[in-house]
Design a protein around this motif. Sequence first.
Motif, PDB file in Angstrom:
ATOM      1  N   PRO A 261       0.225  -1.505   0.289  1.00 46.34           N
ATOM      2  CA  PRO A 261      -0.153  -0.272  -0.513  1.00 46.34           C
ATOM      3  C   PRO A 261       0.841   1.189  -0.193  1.00 46.34           C
ATOM      4  O   PRO A 261      -0.026   2.516  -0.657  1.00 46.34           O
ATOM      5  CB  PRO A 261      -0.784   0.058   1.839  1.00 46.34           C
ATOM      6  N   ARG A 262       2.391   1.370   0.403  1.00 44.49           N
ATOM      7  CA  ARG A 262       3.156   2.310  -0.001  1.00 44.49           C
ATOM      8  C   ARG A 262       3.283   2.604  -1.361  1.00 44.49           C
ATOM      9  O   ARG A 262       4.367   3.655  -1.518  1.00 44.49           O
ATOM     10  CB  ARG A 262       4.268   1.987   1.075  1.00 44.49           C
ATOM     11  N   HIS A 263       3.101   1.839  -2.053  1.00 47.63           N
ATOM     12  CA  HIS A 263       3.658   1.814  -3.566  1.00 47.63           C
ATOM     13  C   HIS A 263       2.487   1.452  -4.849  1.00 47.63           C
ATOM     14  O   HIS A 263       1.319   2.256  -4.733  1.00 47.63           O
ATOM     15  CB  HIS A 263       4.410   1.030  -3.535  1.00 47.63           C
ATOM     16  N   ALA A 266      -1.350   1.778  -3.011  1.00 47.90           N
ATOM     17  CA  ALA A 266      -1.969   3.314  -2.540  1.00 47.90           C
ATOM     18  C   ALA A 266      -3.081   4.211  -3.135  1.00 47.90           C
ATOM     19  O   ALA A 266      -4.333   4.154  -2.628  1.00 47.90           O
ATOM     20  CB  ALA A 266      -0.799   4.384  -2.955  1.00 47.90           C
ATOM     21  N   ARG A 296      -3.183   8.624   7.456  1.00 51.88           N
ATOM     22  CA  ARG A 296      -2.559   9.410   6.566  1.00 51.88           C
ATOM     23  C   ARG A 296      -3.040   9.655   5.389  1.00 51.88           C
ATOM     24  O   ARG A 296      -4.314   7.808   5.506  1.00 51.88           O
ATOM     25  CB  ARG A 296      -1.043   8.828   5.900  1.00 51.88           C
ATOM     26  N   LEU A 297      -2.815  10.756   5.151  1.00 46.50           N
ATOM     27  CA  LEU A 297      -3.828  10.767   3.512  1.00 46.50           C
ATOM     28  C   LEU A 297      -3.161  10.128   2.540  1.00 46.50           C
ATOM     29  O   LEU A 297      -1.789  10.296   1.878  1.00 46.50           O
ATOM     30  CB  LEU A 297      -3.649  12.561   3.877  1.00 46.50           C
ATOM     31  N   GLN A 298      -4.452   8.913   1.896  1.00 48.24           N
ATOM     32  CA  GLN A 298      -4.262   8.303   0.881  1.00 48.24           C
ATOM     33  C   GLN A 298      -3.478   9.082   0.138  1.00 48.24           C
ATOM     34  O   GLN A 298      -4.296   9.759  -0.217  1.00 48.24           O
ATOM     35  CB  GLN A 298      -5.055   7.378   1.143  1.00 48.24           C
ATOM     36  N   GLY A 299      -2.392   8.468  -0.646  1.00 51.58           N
ATOM     37  CA  GLY A 299      -2.339   9.535  -2.145  1.00 51.58           C
ATOM     38  C   GLY A 299      -1.568  10.630  -2.557  1.00 51.58           C
ATOM     39  O   GLY A 299      -1.515  11.454  -3.282  1.00 51.58           O
ATOM     40  N   PHE A 300      -1.251  11.100  -1.170  1.00 52.06           N
ATOM     41  CA  PHE A 300      -0.615  12.557  -0.336  1.00 52.06           C
ATOM     42  C   PHE A 300       0.988  12.496  -0.306  1.00 52.06           C
ATOM     43  O   PHE A 300       0.890  11.217   0.401  1.00 52.06           O
ATOM     44  CB  PHE A 300      -1.189  13.389   0.765  1.00 52.06           C
ATOM     45  N   GLY A 301       1.606  13.164  -0.844  1.00 50.00           N
ATOM     46  CA  GLY A 301       2.858  13.019  -0.239  1.00 50.00           C
ATOM     47  C   GLY A 301       3.824  12.233  -0.746  1.00 50.00           C
ATOM     48  O   GLY A 301       3.336  11.343  -1.973  1.00 50.00           O
ATOM     49  N   ARG A 303       8.002  10.467  -1.740  1.00 48.71           N
ATOM     50  CA  ARG A 303      10.081  10.363  -1.204  1.00 48.71           C
ATOM     51  C   ARG A 303      10.855  11.030  -1.937  1.00 48.71           C
ATOM     52  O   ARG A 303      11.703  12.213  -1.341  1.00 48.71           O
ATOM     53  CB  ARG A 303      10.711   9.337  -1.516  1.00 48.71           C
ATOM     54  N   LYS A 306       8.643  16.715  -3.969  1.00 46.51           N
ATOM     55  CA  LYS A 306       7.811  18.041  -2.651  1.00 46.51           C
ATOM     56  C   LYS A 306       7.788  19.326  -3.719  1.00 46.51           C
ATOM     57  O   LYS A 306       7.189  20.539  -2.868  1.00 46.51           O
ATOM     58  CB  LYS A 306       9.205  18.613  -1.964  1.00 46.51           C
ATOM     59  N   ARG A 351       4.878  20.668   5.042  1.00 49.87           N
ATOM     60  CA  ARG A 351       5.407  19.114   4.729  1.00 49.87           C
ATOM     61  C   ARG A 351       5.859  19.011   3.672  1.00 49.87           C
ATOM     62  O   ARG A 351       6.447  17.413   3.166  1.00 49.87           O
ATOM     63  CB  ARG A 351       4.963  18.190   5.918  1.00 49.87           C
ATOM     64  N   LEU A 353       3.210  18.141   1.699  1.00 44.75           N
ATOM     65  CA  LEU A 353       2.694  16.982   1.162  1.00 44.75           C
ATOM     66  C   LEU A 353       1.916  17.326   0.103  1.00 44.75           C
ATOM     67  O   LEU A 353       0.653  18.411   0.432  1.00 44.75           O
ATOM     68  CB  LEU A 353       1.972  16.160   2.076  1.00 44.75           C
ATOM     69  N   ASN A 356      -0.150  13.063  -4.960  1.00 45.38           N
ATOM     70  CA  ASN A 356       0.776  12.218  -6.175  1.00 45.38           C
ATOM     71  C   ASN A 356      -0.776  11.539  -7.290  1.00 45.38           C
ATOM     72  O   ASN A 356      -0.804  11.715  -7.002  1.00 45.38           O
ATOM     73  CB  ASN A 356       1.268  10.976  -5.219  1.00 45.38           C
ATOM     74  N   PHE A 379      -1.592  -1.037 -12.665  1.00 47.30           N
ATOM     75  CA  PHE A 379      -0.448   0.324 -12.425  1.00 47.30           C
ATOM     76  C   PHE A 379       1.352  -1.039 -12.535  1.00 47.30           C
ATOM     77  O   PHE A 379       2.043  -0.483 -13.466  1.00 47.30           O
ATOM     78  CB  PHE A 379       0.104  -0.277 -11.116  1.00 47.30           C
TER      79      PHE A 379
HETATM   80  N1  ACO Z   1      -0.470  11.526   5.390  1.00 44.15           N
HETATM   81  C1  ACO Z   1      -0.069  12.786   6.104  1.00 44.15           C
HETATM   82  N2  ACO Z   1       1.020  12.836   6.501  1.00 44.15           N
HETATM   83  C2  ACO Z   1       1.944  12.396   5.863  1.00 44.15           C
HETATM   84  C3  ACO Z   1       1.703  11.891   4.667  1.00 44.15           C
HETATM   85  C4  ACO Z   1      -0.086  11.517   4.601  1.00 44.15           C
HETATM   86  N3  ACO Z   1      -0.205  10.952   2.895  1.00 44.15           N
HETATM   87  N4  ACO Z   1       3.038  11.333   3.454  1.00 44.15           N
HETATM   88  C5  ACO Z   1       3.672  11.876   4.875  1.00 44.15           C
HETATM   89  N5  ACO Z   1       3.846  12.803   6.412  1.00 44.15           N
HETATM   90  C6  ACO Z   1       4.018  13.801   7.086  1.00 44.15           C
HETATM   91  C7  ACO Z   1       4.670  11.943   8.025  1.00 44.15           C
HETATM   92  O1  ACO Z   1       3.704  12.165   9.471  1.00 44.15           O
HETATM   93  C8  ACO Z   1       5.992  12.777   8.595  1.00 44.15           C
HETATM   94  O2  ACO Z   1       5.422  13.397   8.973  1.00 44.15           O
HETATM   95  P1  ACO Z   1       6.327  14.679  10.705  1.00 44.15           P
HETATM   96  O3  ACO Z   1       7.913  14.128  10.408  1.00 44.15           O
HETATM   97  O4  ACO Z   1       5.720  14.934  11.644  1.00 44.15           O
HETATM   98  O5  ACO Z   1       6.862  12.887  10.827  1.00 44.15           O
HETATM   99  C9  ACO Z   1       6.058  13.783   7.569  1.00 44.15           C
HETATM  100  O6  ACO Z   1       4.869  14.341   6.783  1.00 44.15           O
HETATM  101  C10 ACO Z   1       7.464  12.869   6.778  1.00 44.15           C
HETATM  102  O7  ACO Z   1       6.588  11.545   6.144  1.00 44.15           O
HETATM  103  P2  ACO Z   1       8.179  10.403   6.405  1.00 44.15           P
HETATM  104  O8  ACO Z   1       7.033   8.893   6.315  1.00 44.15           O
HETATM  105  O9  ACO Z   1       9.323  10.457   6.996  1.00 44.15           O
HETATM  106  O10 ACO Z   1       7.670  10.161   4.198  1.00 44.15           O
HETATM  107  P3  ACO Z   1       8.710   9.271   3.390  1.00 44.15           P
HETATM  108  O11 ACO Z   1       9.486  10.318   2.012  1.00 44.15           O
HETATM  109  O12 ACO Z   1       8.773   8.121   4.065  1.00 44.15           O
HETATM  110  O13 ACO Z   1       7.481   8.980   2.837  1.00 44.15           O
HETATM  111  C11 ACO Z   1       5.263   8.208   1.442  1.00 44.15           C
HETATM  112  C12 ACO Z   1       6.703   9.020   1.762  1.00 44.15           C
HETATM  113  C13 ACO Z   1       5.686   6.818   1.388  1.00 44.15           C
HETATM  114  C14 ACO Z   1       4.925   8.012  -0.086  1.00 44.15           C
HETATM  115  C15 ACO Z   1       4.061   9.021   2.697  1.00 44.15           C
HETATM  116  O14 ACO Z   1       4.424  10.604   1.915  1.00 44.15           O
HETATM  117  C16 ACO Z   1       3.209   7.877   2.020  1.00 44.15           C
HETATM  118  O15 ACO Z   1       3.204   7.597   3.332  1.00 44.15           O
HETATM  119  N6  ACO Z   1       1.707   8.286   1.525  1.00 44.15           N
HETATM  120  C17 ACO Z   1       0.774   8.042   1.522  1.00 44.15           C
HETATM  121  C18 ACO Z   1       0.755   6.374   1.017  1.00 44.15           C
HETATM  122  C19 ACO Z   1       0.385   7.177  -0.847  1.00 44.15           C
HETATM  123  O16 ACO Z   1      -0.060   8.361  -1.767  1.00 44.15           O
HETATM  124  N7  ACO Z   1       1.896   6.329  -1.475  1.00 44.15           N
HETATM  125  C20 ACO Z   1       2.101   6.397  -2.589  1.00 44.15           C
HETATM  126  C21 ACO Z   1       3.620   7.202  -3.504  1.00 44.15           C
HETATM  127  S1  ACO Z   1       3.176   7.467  -5.093  1.00 44.15           S
HETATM  128  C22 ACO Z   1       4.095   6.420  -6.080  1.00 44.15           C
HETATM  129  O17 ACO Z   1       4.128   4.791  -5.304  1.00 44.15           O
HETATM  130  C23 ACO Z   1       2.846   5.349  -6.868  1.00 44.15           C
END
Ligand code: ACO
Length: 424
Positions: A261-263, A266, A296-301, A303, A306, A351, A353, A356, A379
């Motif tokens: 689910p992290r990849h 999602a 977490r807010l799925q589909g947001f954020g 690696r 930014k 952050r 976010l 994505n 995908f």
């Molecule tokens: N919702 C809320 N807060 C978030 C989210 C989110 N989706 N993503 C990151 N944060 C926060 C974290 O809690 C952290 O906060 P803190 O500094 O107060 O502790 C900060 O933002 C940094 O987050 P990290 O987990 O360190 O970021 P990382 O780069 O390791 O994670 C990831 C990236 C896994 C994509 C993450 O943003 C996430 O879980 N997103 C939701 C799942 C998602 O949409 N995945 C698809 C990615 S795209 C793809 O693979 C095709």
Amino acid sequence: MTDSITITDNRTGSSLEIPITNGGVAASEWQKLLPGIWFYDPGFVSTAACESAITYLDGEKGILRYRGYPIEELAERSTYLEVAYLLLHGELPTESEYEAWRKEITYHTFIHENVRKRFLEGFHYDAHPMGMFVSAVAALSTFYADAKDIFDPASRHKQIIRLIAKMPTLAAAAHRFSVGMPFVYPDNSLGFTDNFLSMMWKVAEPRFDANPVLARALDILFILHADHEQNCSTTAMRVVGSSHADPYSAAAAACAALYGPRHGGANEAVIRMLTQIGSVDEVPAFVKAVKEGHGRLQGFGHRVYKSYDPRAKIIKRTADQVFTVTGKNPLLDIALKLEEIALSDEYFTSRKLYPNVDFYSGLIYQAMGFPLEMFPVLFAIPRVSGWLAHWQELLDEEAKIARPRQLYIGKEQRSYVAMDQRGR
Ligand code: ACO
């Protein structure tokens, strides 16, 4: 000012100057000064594991290019098959090169009858299609013994063609099995995406003609998902490929990485989240809960990104076109509200976010009738061309086997204790 860094070992006072090349410093240079001292970098957050000429990504500026071509232009003017050629060959094909490529892929869409009849049909009736898919890709290696000849250019080419061509057939077969529908054989008179839609949805009609708007939308989604440099699944492909495993086994490892689910999972998680929120009025409370650390807010954020993921922008436009055919996905309003609130909230902006690629893709897939379980499979279909481009690059570079180090934090040496003397 010179493009280099100087490292000083404070224990001995000795220094070493290391040049900065292509935005990085060579760890092998560092080793000259400090043998036995390792970079501690869990998740490879600051580590470049290879040099690559395939995809350029600037996460701060929201730039994505395949072989130098901006993703926006490719999504607007190209097709998935052409993009797959570009990723693997480094250049766009001429007309005759494209025709030969298209023909080869079209004529390798069939899978061995045993893959379907004995292997896929042996799964439990409610097997997740992605689980079936991962296993089926691995199983292909047993059907093509020549796949082990990874340094024979002709064999390598054949496996690349087979993998790209058979992904939609395996994907549709996994779906048809999971809903109890008979398998539909590929129709080689159809284009890549139209053929996939035919294998997915054909019932009793002699020929399935996909809606051209939907077929093009899916093709655009395939272009957007074709590569994304050193993501989790591509890294899995490279790591397994570096041991010189055959490409089916390496691609199966990449598929498995995509399952999470992290990849690749999602977009499925996004739909579940939007469904759970239920209505636009509930969005503020949901965002508040996320900020308080509840999920977490799925589909947001992302690696790397930014800023706004450039693929998400294209997908948002594509969604509008799809909804003119399918009708609006009722979850769209919730998604738009969520995006609006998150983009103006300090928690998310500080952050960095942003939505994505997966934030809107699930809405399109759902409106087109794909079940949630098929999202990671969708995908994987195009991402295989990116995985293969990286696999080929790694073999051409004669890359070393991937074998990181660790910082050991466990027990010191101790003597074995007989079971009757282990008083805990
Ligand atoms: N919702 C809320 N807060 C978030 C989210 C989110 N989706 N993503 C990151 N944060 C926060 C974290 O809690 C952290 O906060 P803190 O500094 O107060 O502790 C900060 O933002 C940094 O987050 P990290 O987990 O360190 O970021 P990382 O780069 O390791 O994670 C990831 C990236 C896994 C994509 C993450 O943003 C996430 O879980 N997103 C939701 C799942 C998602 O949409 N995945 C698809 C990615 S795209 C793809 O693979 C095709």
